[in-house]
Design a protein around this motif. Structure first.
Motif, PDB file in Angstrom:
ATOM      1  N   VAL A  89     -26.435 -47.472 -61.879  1.00  0.00           N
ATOM      2  CA  VAL A  89     -27.020 -48.406 -60.757  1.00  0.00           C
ATOM      3  C   VAL A  89     -28.563 -48.161 -60.459  1.00  0.00           C
ATOM      4  O   VAL A  89     -29.312 -48.837 -59.807  1.00  0.00           O
ATOM      5  CB  VAL A  89     -26.373 -48.250 -59.371  1.00  0.00           C
ATOM      6  N   CYS A  90     -29.217 -47.241 -61.431  1.00  0.00           N
ATOM      7  CA  CYS A  90     -30.496 -47.085 -61.310  1.00  0.00           C
ATOM      8  C   CYS A  90     -31.120 -46.614 -62.647  1.00  0.00           C
ATOM      9  O   CYS A  90     -30.314 -45.865 -63.256  1.00  0.00           O
ATOM     10  CB  CYS A  90     -30.991 -45.841 -60.250  1.00  0.00           C
ATOM     11  N   ASN A  91     -32.391 -47.214 -62.963  1.00  0.00           N
ATOM     12  CA  ASN A  91     -33.041 -46.649 -64.303  1.00  0.00           C
ATOM     13  C   ASN A  91     -34.307 -46.070 -63.993  1.00  0.00           C
ATOM     14  O   ASN A  91     -35.210 -46.097 -64.963  1.00  0.00           O
ATOM     15  CB  ASN A  91     -33.082 -48.117 -65.238  1.00  0.00           C
ATOM     16  N   TRP A  92     -34.574 -45.524 -62.694  1.00  0.00           N
ATOM     17  CA  TRP A  92     -35.951 -44.779 -62.372  1.00  0.00           C
ATOM     18  C   TRP A  92     -35.752 -43.533 -62.753  1.00  0.00           C
ATOM     19  O   TRP A  92     -34.788 -42.734 -62.816  1.00  0.00           O
ATOM     20  CB  TRP A  92     -36.084 -45.214 -60.948  1.00  0.00           C
ATOM     21  N   LEU A  93     -37.179 -42.980 -63.075  1.00  0.00           N
ATOM     22  CA  LEU A  93     -37.205 -41.474 -63.449  1.00  0.00           C
ATOM     23  C   LEU A  93     -37.986 -40.876 -62.368  1.00  0.00           C
ATOM     24  O   LEU A  93     -38.573 -41.559 -61.493  1.00  0.00           O
ATOM     25  CB  LEU A  93     -38.251 -41.591 -64.709  1.00  0.00           C
ATOM     26  N   LEU A 101     -32.746 -37.565 -56.435  1.00  0.00           N
ATOM     27  CA  LEU A 101     -32.809 -39.165 -56.267  1.00  0.00           C
ATOM     28  C   LEU A 101     -34.277 -39.533 -56.417  1.00  0.00           C
ATOM     29  O   LEU A 101     -35.058 -38.988 -56.077  1.00  0.00           O
ATOM     30  CB  LEU A 101     -32.169 -39.625 -54.999  1.00  0.00           C
ATOM     31  N   CYS A 102     -34.247 -40.604 -56.991  1.00  0.00           N
ATOM     32  CA  CYS A 102     -35.599 -41.205 -57.248  1.00  0.00           C
ATOM     33  C   CYS A 102     -36.319 -41.997 -55.793  1.00  0.00           C
ATOM     34  O   CYS A 102     -35.802 -41.744 -54.927  1.00  0.00           O
ATOM     35  CB  CYS A 102     -35.605 -42.513 -58.271  1.00  0.00           C
ATOM     36  N   GLU A 103     -37.459 -42.375 -56.052  1.00  0.00           N
ATOM     37  CA  GLU A 103     -38.294 -42.974 -55.056  1.00  0.00           C
ATOM     38  C   GLU A 103     -37.622 -44.044 -54.411  1.00  0.00           C
ATOM     39  O   GLU A 103     -37.817 -44.504 -53.172  1.00  0.00           O
ATOM     40  CB  GLU A 103     -39.601 -43.298 -55.723  1.00  0.00           C
ATOM     41  N   ALA A 104     -36.569 -45.015 -55.267  1.00  0.00           N
ATOM     42  CA  ALA A 104     -36.179 -46.096 -54.328  1.00  0.00           C
ATOM     43  C   ALA A 104     -34.490 -45.693 -53.734  1.00  0.00           C
ATOM     44  O   ALA A 104     -34.073 -45.871 -52.772  1.00  0.00           O
ATOM     45  CB  ALA A 104     -35.682 -47.113 -55.584  1.00  0.00           C
ATOM     46  N   CYS A 105     -33.905 -44.462 -54.550  1.00  0.00           N
ATOM     47  CA  CYS A 105     -32.405 -43.936 -53.964  1.00  0.00           C
ATOM     48  C   CYS A 105     -32.452 -43.040 -52.829  1.00  0.00           C
ATOM     49  O   CYS A 105     -31.488 -42.976 -52.331  1.00  0.00           O
ATOM     50  CB  CYS A 105     -31.898 -43.634 -55.236  1.00  0.00           C
ATOM     51  N   ARG A 106     -33.977 -42.425 -52.619  1.00  0.00           N
ATOM     52  CA  ARG A 106     -33.765 -41.341 -51.782  1.00  0.00           C
ATOM     53  C   ARG A 106     -33.597 -41.791 -50.220  1.00  0.00           C
ATOM     54  O   ARG A 106     -33.329 -41.027 -49.323  1.00  0.00           O
ATOM     55  CB  ARG A 106     -34.968 -40.401 -51.934  1.00  0.00           C
ATOM     56  N   PHE A 114     -33.805 -38.576 -65.239  1.00  0.00           N
ATOM     57  CA  PHE A 114     -33.369 -39.665 -64.585  1.00  0.00           C
ATOM     58  C   PHE A 114     -32.728 -39.581 -63.127  1.00  0.00           C
ATOM     59  O   PHE A 114     -32.322 -38.389 -62.885  1.00  0.00           O
ATOM     60  CB  PHE A 114     -31.927 -40.269 -65.113  1.00  0.00           C
ATOM     61  N   CYS A 115     -33.018 -40.290 -62.272  1.00  0.00           N
ATOM     62  CA  CYS A 115     -32.309 -40.266 -61.113  1.00  0.00           C
ATOM     63  C   CYS A 115     -30.986 -40.050 -60.956  1.00  0.00           C
ATOM     64  O   CYS A 115     -30.157 -40.689 -61.990  1.00  0.00           O
ATOM     65  CB  CYS A 115     -32.627 -41.514 -60.295  1.00  0.00           C
ATOM     66  N   GLU A 116     -30.542 -39.425 -60.081  1.00  0.00           N
ATOM     67  CA  GLU A 116     -28.933 -39.025 -60.278  1.00  0.00           C
ATOM     68  C   GLU A 116     -28.113 -40.330 -60.135  1.00  0.00           C
ATOM     69  O   GLU A 116     -27.070 -40.107 -60.749  1.00  0.00           O
ATOM     70  CB  GLU A 116     -28.635 -38.003 -58.920  1.00  0.00           C
ATOM     71  N   ASN A 117     -28.335 -41.274 -59.638  1.00  0.00           N
ATOM     72  CA  ASN A 117     -27.717 -42.369 -59.638  1.00  0.00           C
ATOM     73  C   ASN A 117     -27.594 -43.301 -60.732  1.00  0.00           C
ATOM     74  O   ASN A 117     -27.052 -44.217 -60.951  1.00  0.00           O
ATOM     75  CB  ASN A 117     -28.128 -43.563 -58.427  1.00  0.00           C
ATOM     76  N   ALA A 118     -28.397 -42.724 -61.936  1.00  0.00           N
ATOM     77  CA  ALA A 118     -28.454 -43.534 -63.227  1.00  0.00           C
ATOM     78  C   ALA A 118     -26.843 -43.036 -63.667  1.00  0.00           C
ATOM     79  O   ALA A 118     -26.449 -43.800 -64.320  1.00  0.00           O
ATOM     80  CB  ALA A 118     -29.359 -42.848 -64.135  1.00  0.00           C
ATOM     81  N   LYS A 132     -32.390 -53.961 -54.464  1.00  0.00           N
ATOM     82  CA  LYS A 132     -33.180 -52.915 -53.814  1.00  0.00           C
ATOM     83  C   LYS A 132     -34.320 -52.180 -54.462  1.00  0.00           C
ATOM     84  O   LYS A 132     -35.349 -52.086 -54.353  1.00  0.00           O
ATOM     85  CB  LYS A 132     -32.215 -51.535 -53.286  1.00  0.00           C
ATOM     86  N   HIS A 133     -34.061 -52.121 -55.757  1.00  0.00           N
ATOM     87  CA  HIS A 133     -35.105 -51.684 -56.821  1.00  0.00           C
ATOM     88  C   HIS A 133     -36.127 -52.762 -56.768  1.00  0.00           C
ATOM     89  O   HIS A 133     -36.962 -52.418 -57.002  1.00  0.00           O
ATOM     90  CB  HIS A 133     -34.501 -51.242 -58.184  1.00  0.00           C
ATOM     91  N   TRP A 134     -35.910 -54.019 -56.951  1.00  0.00           N
ATOM     92  CA  TRP A 134     -36.875 -55.026 -57.091  1.00  0.00           C
ATOM     93  C   TRP A 134     -37.751 -54.962 -55.804  1.00  0.00           C
ATOM     94  O   TRP A 134     -38.824 -55.144 -56.008  1.00  0.00           O
ATOM     95  CB  TRP A 134     -36.064 -56.260 -57.208  1.00  0.00           C
TER      96      TRP A 134
HETATM   97 ZN   LIG Z   1     -32.642 -44.028 -58.104  1.00  0.00          ZN
END
Ligand SMILES: [Zn+2]
Ligand SMILES: [Zn+2]
Length: 352
Positions: free
Chosen positions: A66-70, A79-84, A58-62, A108-110
């Motif tokens: 605040v984030c469910n991206w892998l 961090l994921c592709e959205a949180c970086r 998981f992204c560190e922000n999980a 932002k993820h949307w």
């Molecule tokens: Zn993330």
């Protein structure tokens, strides 16, 4: 936005889900395959049930919810592709900031879902210090006289005021600015439009083409904006622009049009995922009917998109009114506005 399905039990899932409601499997989003995957624990990592089976983390922000991206466990960034792209996140020692940040990240993820579906080029400020993308999520200074954070874009840096995550405050601003629509996702879609004007229009060699559609952007921006706030939009603005604010300067026209383009494409994808069909029973007027069965993120004809969008908005606006709410899409698209949307559509797909 798509609908998703649990690979373990078949349950219908939504983009923001973190656990399957039927089988309790942990869920994470795989941005590079654009799917939500059920996950099995595997030592320190997770194994996707989506194929091909992958080892992910998981992204560190999980950790903040605040984030469910892998991400790929071999990636250097945690961090994921959205949180970086986050440069400044809210001060989490202040109570209420976490829930505001959650709302900001959801929007932002949307946004990033759409950018990735459209294969738009994304370079962070670390990769490109002279104009790469970065986000600052900032709170106003304490006290009534302190400086206020302005939501905006400046050479790749997008600032979002934390106050905008507060529903009451955002609604107050919407009313004050006499806007028919104001949302966090709308802010993200608008500000990223400025970023892609830099990348795809100015640096993409399309300045003259863009000026032919949106007008001459070399007029002084600050003077134009001051004039707009002083005088408002011209009376006939609906004939040429998607919103009143779009009249302030060609850059704002572009960003407003860009935001509408993302609103339209993403909402149509969701309507298509639900198999929505619009056919008013009181008329045989074909222009008011649509069977929404398309992937609007693919390079389909803009006419097809608009032909589906207009009936859908008439239906959705009526549904919202039946619930005592504002129109879902409180805008009218004139032929000129549709021409501008078509230009955005072409620029986006030229890039692929
Ligand atoms: Zn993330
Ligand atoms: Zn399940």
């Amino acid at each position: 936005m798509k609908l998703f399905r649990c690979q373990n039990c078949g349950q219908l899932l939504y983009f923001e889900n973190t656990h399957c409601e039927r089988c309790s499997h942990r869920l994470g989003y795989l941005p590079w395959v654009t799917t939500l995957s059920a996950l099995d624990p595997e030592n320190d990592h997770w194994q996707t049930l989506a194929k091909p089976k992958l080892l992910v983390r998981f992204c560190e922000n999980a950790g903040h919810g605040v984030c469910n991206w892998l991400t790929d466990p071999n990636r250097v960034s945690s961090l994921c592709e959205a949180c970086r792209f986050n440069r400044t996140i809210p001060d989490l020692t202040i109570e209420q900031n976490l829930s505001r940040w959650r709302r900001i990240e959801a929007a932002k993820h949307w946004l990033f879902y759409s950018l990735i579906r459209l294969h738009l080029p994304l370079q962070s400020q670390i990769e490109d210090p002279s104009g790469g993308l970065a986000f600052d999520f900032l709170a106003d200074a304490v006290g009534p006289t302190g400086p206020k954070v302005l939501t905006g874009h400046d050479n790749g840096l997008i600032t979002i005021s934390l106050e905008e995550a507060d529903d009451a405050e955002r609604e107050r601003r919407r009313t004050e600015m006499r806007e028919p629509y104001r949302s966090l996702l709308g802010h993200f879609r608008h500000e990223i439009g400025h970023y892609f004007w830099d990348v795809l229009v100015r640096d993409g060699g399309r300045l003259d083409d863009c000026r032919a559609v949106f007008g001459d952007d070399s007029q002084d921006y600050n003077t134009a904006l001051q004039a707009y706030y002083r005088n408002g939009a011209p009376a006939d603005w609906q004939e040429h622009f998607v919103s009143a604010y779009a009249t302030s300067h060609p850059w704002e026209d572009w960003a407003e049009t860009w935001a509408h383009y993302l609103h339209i494409v993403d909402t149509l994808e969701m309507a298509s995922a639900f198999g929505v069909r619009v056919q008013p029973r009181v008329t045989r007027d074909e222009t008011l009917s649509a069977k929404i069965d398309m992937d609007p993120y693919q390079g389909i004809d803009m006419t097809e998109i608009i032909d589906a969008w207009l009936p859908l908005t008439f239906a959705m606006n009526s549904l919202n009114r039946a619930m005592g709410n504002h129109d879902l899409y409180p805008f009218v698209l004139s032929p000129t506005a549709i021409e501008k949307l078509t230009f955005v559509h072409e620029i986006v797909h030229l890039n692929v």
